[in-house]
Design a protein around this motif. Structure first.
Motif, mmCIF file in Angstrom:
data_model
loop_
_atom_site.group_PDB
_atom_site.id
_atom_site.type_symbol
_atom_site.label_atom_id
_atom_site.label_comp_id
_atom_site.label_asym_id
_atom_site.label_seq_id
_atom_site.Cartn_x
_atom_site.Cartn_y
_atom_site.Cartn_z
ATOM 1 N N SER A 97 -9.727 12.905 1.335
ATOM 2 C CA SER A 97 -9.171 11.596 1.709
ATOM 3 C C SER A 97 -8.216 11.733 2.892
ATOM 4 O O SER A 97 -8.275 10.959 3.854
ATOM 5 N N ASP B 20 -5.181 7.798 -7.796
ATOM 6 C CA ASP B 20 -4.778 6.752 -6.862
ATOM 7 C C ASP B 20 -3.942 7.295 -5.709
ATOM 8 O O ASP B 20 -4.057 6.823 -4.569
ATOM 9 N N LEU C 24 -6.261 8.701 -3.183
ATOM 10 C CA LEU C 24 -7.043 7.720 -2.429
ATOM 11 C C LEU C 24 -6.237 6.946 -1.397
ATOM 12 O O LEU C 24 -6.801 6.240 -0.559
ATOM 13 N N MET C 25 -4.914 7.068 -1.441
ATOM 14 C CA MET C 25 -4.072 6.312 -0.498
ATOM 15 C C MET C 25 -4.447 6.558 0.967
ATOM 16 O O MET C 25 -4.561 5.602 1.756
ATOM 17 N N VAL D 282 -7.562 4.569 2.058
ATOM 18 C CA VAL D 282 -7.302 3.144 2.279
ATOM 19 C C VAL D 282 -6.682 2.929 3.658
ATOM 20 O O VAL D 282 -7.091 2.040 4.407
ATOM 21 N N THR E 101 -10.593 0.696 -1.287
ATOM 22 C CA THR E 101 -9.812 -0.209 -2.132
ATOM 23 C C THR E 101 -10.421 -0.318 -3.515
ATOM 24 O O THR E 101 -9.709 -0.314 -4.533
ATOM 25 N N LEU F 107 -9.536 2.744 -5.437
ATOM 26 C CA LEU F 107 -8.118 2.719 -5.776
ATOM 27 C C LEU F 107 -7.859 1.803 -6.975
ATOM 28 O O LEU F 107 -7.193 2.186 -7.939
ATOM 29 N N ASN G 231 -9.377 3.110 -10.400
ATOM 30 C CA ASN G 231 -8.623 4.143 -11.111
ATOM 31 C C ASN G 231 -7.343 3.607 -11.720
ATOM 32 O O ASN G 231 -6.759 4.254 -12.592
ATOM 33 N N ILE H 177 -0.828 1.505 -7.056
ATOM 34 C CA ILE H 177 -1.446 0.416 -6.295
ATOM 35 C C ILE H 177 -0.366 -0.450 -5.655
ATOM 36 O O ILE H 177 -0.486 -0.887 -4.498
ATOM 37 N N THR I 21 1.029 1.322 -2.709
ATOM 38 C CA THR I 21 0.044 1.270 -1.624
ATOM 39 C C THR I 21 0.084 -0.078 -0.925
ATOM 40 O O THR I 21 0.001 -0.159 0.309
#
Length: 835
Positions: free
Chosen positions: A110, A152, A155-156, A159, A182, A185, A188, A194, A197
């Motif tokens: 990521s 999460d 995954l930031m 995004v 998204t 994110l 999960n 979230i 984020t």
């Protein structure tokens, strides 16, 4: 064209190989079939056991469970396989790698993707990926089992990559990447991550608007923003199967609403506000000065429990007080000491350490990076620190708690450090990009390098040398340790000596880690200096930096997620073996009763839920009516309330052996019963106080708000001695009873009141459910013999499943289409270039 395609893709494949190799080597015990001994996952196993067994036995989706807090929706714990197509995408992006290799790989790939979008050089991308994934906070999360949180966080960057790509004018590709990132994110589903984020995205959007305004590119900004809004909505919709039911549930929990009670609370205004109690929410607030753990891992003493060797001051002090060295050595091997002396009163599993080199490069970025991105990244950094300080920066955070939307739904402010942990890495990589891209003269870069070295190295040196001599190394845990040492070492005076020795070990740790950080900073500065002085080419200099960052972080990470963190699955499952008390209770043929385990912390431990329908459990989002019962009744051992909850067994420690033993409670009210009378309460406070003395088997207390359902001042007709309500079928989604009573009566059920889905039917006719005894359900039952059904029919859940199924398929098809568009577009560009 084929050769160009292969040439373009091979470096990325090599990066994927590097990430898989590094994550696998770090987690090498997984190759032997071992798994991480995650404390929180043991709780998850306990929470989900009843629901999972129900699904495997019946094939029916479990929507409710009675194994936690006398009953709660299971769709916040486990519902079995869903219909969300993102489930398969989530597995695909981690290549089916075993846990926790998959989480580290996802974080690296990521961050690598974001670095590609930002056009960083190849080895800078690799460095950033490693630095982000192996931040100590991430491996600590893996060690304790905060899996959704780690996913999460990982995954930031993806995004951000999609959003930045869109604002750069790659509208179709950016749209697709943003939508799928998204969706992953949200899928999960760690709501606090979230939330952070979203804060980061809002700051980025403001920064992009300011940049567009200055560069007169507002039309592109607005076009990209509209596409991003659509991508965000498209990414959120597949998670409807989780978000909508959880939103509905949250409205009845500690996090989404507030108790109706004002007992013992002087500030009625605060009590009526929604969200968590501020003191509860601000637990685990990072200390302002504690933030120096970003560059010195041992600044605040690392964790609340760690081993000390024979070279420690504690060891020497124990020996000097007369303890045999061999015995002390054995003790030191077994005992973990609270070296942590930071601001978090309940302790910590470890520091947030992003790396000394990353901090040094972050300082350098502030001196050399001119991009508009620096300013929004710096704003995110500052915001993250302020939020993480919580009550330690109260003059801002107190205001935010009451006014920032949704902020009061979350606890543990220290988690906000995920924001600067990410921005530090991005800016550190950007600093290296500025060093390597040739846009600055080497003379300027050498001057900025020297300044960054003086600033970061100076901070480390001052903290390490002066701090180890003058800082206060006392800890919140010292009072407990003083009592422990007093019993162990023969008195309070000896205990004080031991505490002083412990403080010296904390001071020594700070000095040692400061020297260590300074060494890594000098290595990084030396590699960059050698490159700028033409003594090293870029490639070897970059490899030195990558290796130094990896070694720095992995050395620290091993203290929290090392080889001894992995165990055989059989060893892990041994922790879920029933005690003799559990086995004794499970011999009871009764299908439905509850157990209250007092040998553990009953409301912070879900392991008893693995074996029984539990009065206690573990969840930071309990129903507020149940939390009120815990606070005002259960914690005070009110037997009337425990009886109404059908507590048939208590597990208590044996007075002689300390082992768990089962005690039968002969006075429990059972599954359901008729009451002889009602006590009408004018408000919630009176209702709760009435439970202090109410004989719950004979009477029920009802808030006057339910007068409409029962009738004003309703009283049940005198109940005959043979009146009975019997449970005939137990299930998670439905319960069946038969009733027999010569006259109309009020039947009370030992079931937690939850109006968002529970319906009652008497002989197939829907009947109003009334809340009684503050937390239970009751029905007005006509005279005669009747069949009663309680069914959990949450319409929100069923609607959300349909939305999720349809939109997730649409999303996957749209994203595939955008990627195909990008590939075709890239091919056309190559053809034009060739022509």
């Amino acid at each position: 064209m084929k050769q160009n395609w292969l040439k373009a893709i091979l470096p990325h494949l090599a990066a994927i190989g590097i990430f898989i190799l590094l994550a696998t080597v770090y987690c090498s015990p997984v190759l032997e079939g071992k798994i991480v001994n995650q404390s929180d996952m043991m709780n998850v196993n306990g929470m989900a056991k009843e629901a999972r067994d129900f699904y495997e036995t019946t094939g029916e989706t479990p929507l409710w469970t009675n194994s936690m807090f006398s009953g709660m929706p299971s769709y916040v714990i486990y519902t079995g396989p869903g219909k969300n197509a993102i489930t398969f995408v989530n597995k695909m992006v981690t290549l089916g790698l075993p846990s926790p290799v998959n989480m580290l790989f996802l974080a690296m790939i990521s961050m690598y993707l974001l670095a590609c979008i930002l056009d960083f050089k190849y080895w800078i991308r690799i460095l950033g990926a490693i630095a982000f994934a192996f931040c100590s906070y991430n491996v600590i999360l893996i060690d304790v089992g905060h899996i959704t949180k780690m996913y999460d966080i990982a995954l930031m960057p993806a995004v951000l990559a999609g959003i930045i790509l869109t604002y750069r004018g790659r509208l179709i590709g950016g749209f697709g990447l943003t939508a799928i990132a998204t969706a992953l994110l949200i899928y999960n589903n760690h709501l606090q991550m979230i939330y952070y984020t979203l804060i980061m995205i809002l700051i980025l959007v403001v920064g992009a608007f300011i940049h567009a305004f200055k560069t007169q590119t507002l039309p592109l900004f607005f076009k990209a923003s509209v596409l991003l809004a659509v991508a965000g909505i498209l990414g959120i919709l597949p998670a409807a199967d989780n978000l909508l039911p959880v939103k509905e549930y949250t409205d009845y929990t500690m996090r989404g609403s507030k108790s109706e009670l004002t007992l013992g609370k002087e500030d009625a205004k605060e009590n009526k506000s929604t969200g968590l109690d501020k003191d509860y929410a601000f637990e685990w607030s990072y200390g302002v000065s504690e933030s120096f753990t970003f560059m010195i891992p041992g600044f605040a003493g690392n964790s609340s429990g760690q081993k000390l060797g024979t070279g420690s001051h504690v060891y020497e002090q124990m020996v000097s007080l007369g303890a045999p060295p061999q015995q002390v050595e054995q003790f030191m091997e077994q005992m973990k000491f609270p070296l942590y002396y930071g601001a978090q009163e309940r302790g910590t599993s470890g520091p947030v350490y992003v790396g000394a080199i990353i901090c040094f490069l972050f300082v350098l970025s502030l001196l050399v990076v001119n991009s508009w991105h620096k300013w929004w990244l710096l704003t995110v950094t500052i915001a993250g620190f302020i939020l993480a300080w919580g009550k330690n920066f109260g003059f801002i955070n107190d205001f935010l708690f009451y006014h920032l939307p949704l902020y009061n739904k979350f606890r543990a402010p220290a988690q906000a450090l995920v924001l600067p942990s990410l921005t530090f890495v991005i800016l550190a990589c950007w600093a290296l990009q500025e060093v390597a891209n040739g846009k600055h003269s080497k003379e300027v870069l050498l001057r900025k390098l020297k300044q960054a070295l003086y600033i970061s190295g100076g901070i480390v040196a001052v903290i390490g040398i002066l701090g180890s001599m003058f800082l206060n190394f006392s800890s919140h845990s010292d009072a407990t340790m003083t009592q422990y040492f007093a019993q162990m070492m023969g008195g309070e005076e000896n205990a004080k000596l031991m505490i002083r020795a412990l403080e010296k070990d904390r001071s020594s740790l700070l000095l040692k880690d400061s020297i260590r950080s300074l060494v890594f900073i000098l290595i990084a500065a030396g590699a960059i200096w050698a490159y700028l002085k033409d003594k090293l080419a870029w490639q070897p200099a970059a490899l030195i930096l990558v290796a130094a960052v990896a070694i720095d972080l992995v050395q620290v990470d091993r203290n929290y997620l090392g080889k001894d963190s992995f165990v055989d699955e059989s060893t892990l499952m041994a922790q879920l073996q029933p005690s003799n008390a559990d086995l004794q209770i499970k011999q009871d043929p009764d299908p439905y009763y509850r157990v209250f385990n007092l040998t553990t912390s009953p409301f912070d431990d879900a392991i008893p839920s693995y074996f029984h329908k539990n009065i206690g459990g573990y969840s930071p989002a309990k129903l507020w009516i149940y939390q009120d019962l815990i606070t005002h009744q259960i914690s005070k051992n009110n037997m009337g309330v425990l009886n109404m909850l059908n507590a048939k067994y208590f597990i208590v420690p044996d007075q002689k052996t300390g082992q768990p033993v089962a005690q039968r409670n002969p006075d429990n009210n059972g599954n359901a019963w008729f009451v002889k009378g009602i006590v009408w309460a004018p408000d919630a406070n009176t209702e709760m106080k009435t439970l202090d003395y109410l004989h719950t088997k004979d009477s029920a207390v009802v808030d006057k708000r339910f007068a409409k359902e029962l009738g004003a001042n309703y009283q049940p007709t005198a109940t005959d001695s043979n009146a009975v309500i019997k449970l005939t079928k137990y299930g998670l989604n439905s319960l069946e009873y038969t009733s027999s009573n010569s006259q109309e009566g009020l039947g009370v059920f030992s079931e937690i009141y939850y109006p968002a889905g529970w319906n009652a039917y008497i002989d197939g006719k829907k009947t109003d459910i009334v809340r009684v005894d503050y937390a239970l359900r009751a029905l007005k039952i006509p005279a005669g013999q009747h069949k009663i059904d309680l069914k959990f029919e949450p319409t929100t859940f069923y609607k959300a499943q349909k939305i999720s199924s349809i939109t997730s398929i649409v999303l996957v098809l749209v994203v595939i289409g955008t990627f195909v568009w990008e590939i075709i577009g890239a091919g056309k560009k190559e053809e034009k270039a060739a022509a």
